[in-house]
Design a protein around this motif. Sequence first.
Motif, short mmCIF file in Angstrom:
data_model
loop_
_atom_site.label_atom_id
_atom_site.label_comp_id
_atom_site.label_asym_id
_atom_site.label_seq_id
_atom_site.Cartn_x
_atom_site.Cartn_y
_atom_site.Cartn_z
N GLY A 22 -1.71 -6.23 14.06
CA GLY A 22 -1.48 -4.96 13.39
C GLY A 22 -1.97 -3.80 14.23
N ASP A 111 13.31 -3.05 3.50
CA ASP A 111 12.30 -3.20 4.53
C ASP A 111 13.00 -3.03 5.88
OD1 ASP A 111 9.87 -3.60 5.73
OD2 ASP A 111 9.56 -5.63 4.95
N ARG A 126 7.25 -4.78 12.41
CA ARG A 126 7.55 -4.47 11.01
C ARG A 126 6.62 -3.34 10.56
NH1 ARG A 126 9.32 -9.67 7.52
NH2 ARG A 126 10.11 -7.97 6.26
N ARG A 128 4.36 -0.99 8.15
CA ARG A 128 3.57 -1.14 6.94
C ARG A 128 2.98 0.22 6.57
NH1 ARG A 128 6.54 -4.36 6.13
NH2 ARG A 128 6.30 -6.61 5.78
N TRP A 133 2.06 -0.73 12.16
CA TRP A 133 3.13 -1.67 12.48
C TRP A 133 2.50 -3.03 12.78
CZ3 TRP A 133 8.48 -0.65 12.84
CH2 TRP A 133 8.83 0.71 12.66
N TRP A 134 3.19 -4.08 12.35
CA TRP A 134 2.79 -5.43 12.71
C TRP A 134 3.70 -5.91 13.83
CZ3 TRP A 134 -1.52 -7.70 11.03
CH2 TRP A 134 -2.12 -7.20 9.88
#
Length: 219
Positions: A22, A111, A126, A128, A133-134
């Motif tokens: 993350g 998403d 991805r 968040r 971001w992950w």
Amino acid sequence: MHAEAEKDAEETATQGTAEEIGLGFAELLALLALQGGPSAQATAELLGVIDYADIPEVLSSGASALVARRFAEVGSTGELLVEGPVAGIAAALGDAERRMDLTLESREWSDRIVLLEAPGIAILLRPRAYGTWWALPQRADLPPAEATFQLIAGHLGEHPDGRVLVERHGVGQGYALSVRAAHDGGWLLGVKMPDSADIAEDPGDDAILLTALRAVRND
């Protein structure tokens, strides 16, 4: 980032041993500034952090956070050093030759997944909360189009009434491949045009979907 770090990043991605990491938006900007690269500005635009890219305080905060989390070290002359998985993320951010933007839709929510493909490394991002971001390396044992196919199949398997939109950033000019699950087990494929909610769909099987994905990717 020195050559040895880039080699470590490539080996880590190939072995598939890196875990999801993350990162806050300031940390992403610090990695973009560290790596540079021909796609750094376009990647910052895609991730929605371009407006902060030239603010020294943000870059300093991001670098400090990376060091505090032991994702980076400070070299003997004050430079920021990264290696391993974080070096791979930096390389993908700055050197991505292909940037794919996927929107995952269901009845209740939507998403997003961003795929960055650079020489020797490919990562999945991805978003968040609060601009975080992950990041996770993409599977090295699958060609990129097949890996994207699995992402789509996984989402629509869990959300059969949903949709996935697939666009290549900087190339598609706002046009996206639309994929929905058909009731017979196949797919419904169409093209979403900019500023239009209407999508004409045609049925297709797995092979047709893979062909469509390769076309969007410009493979």
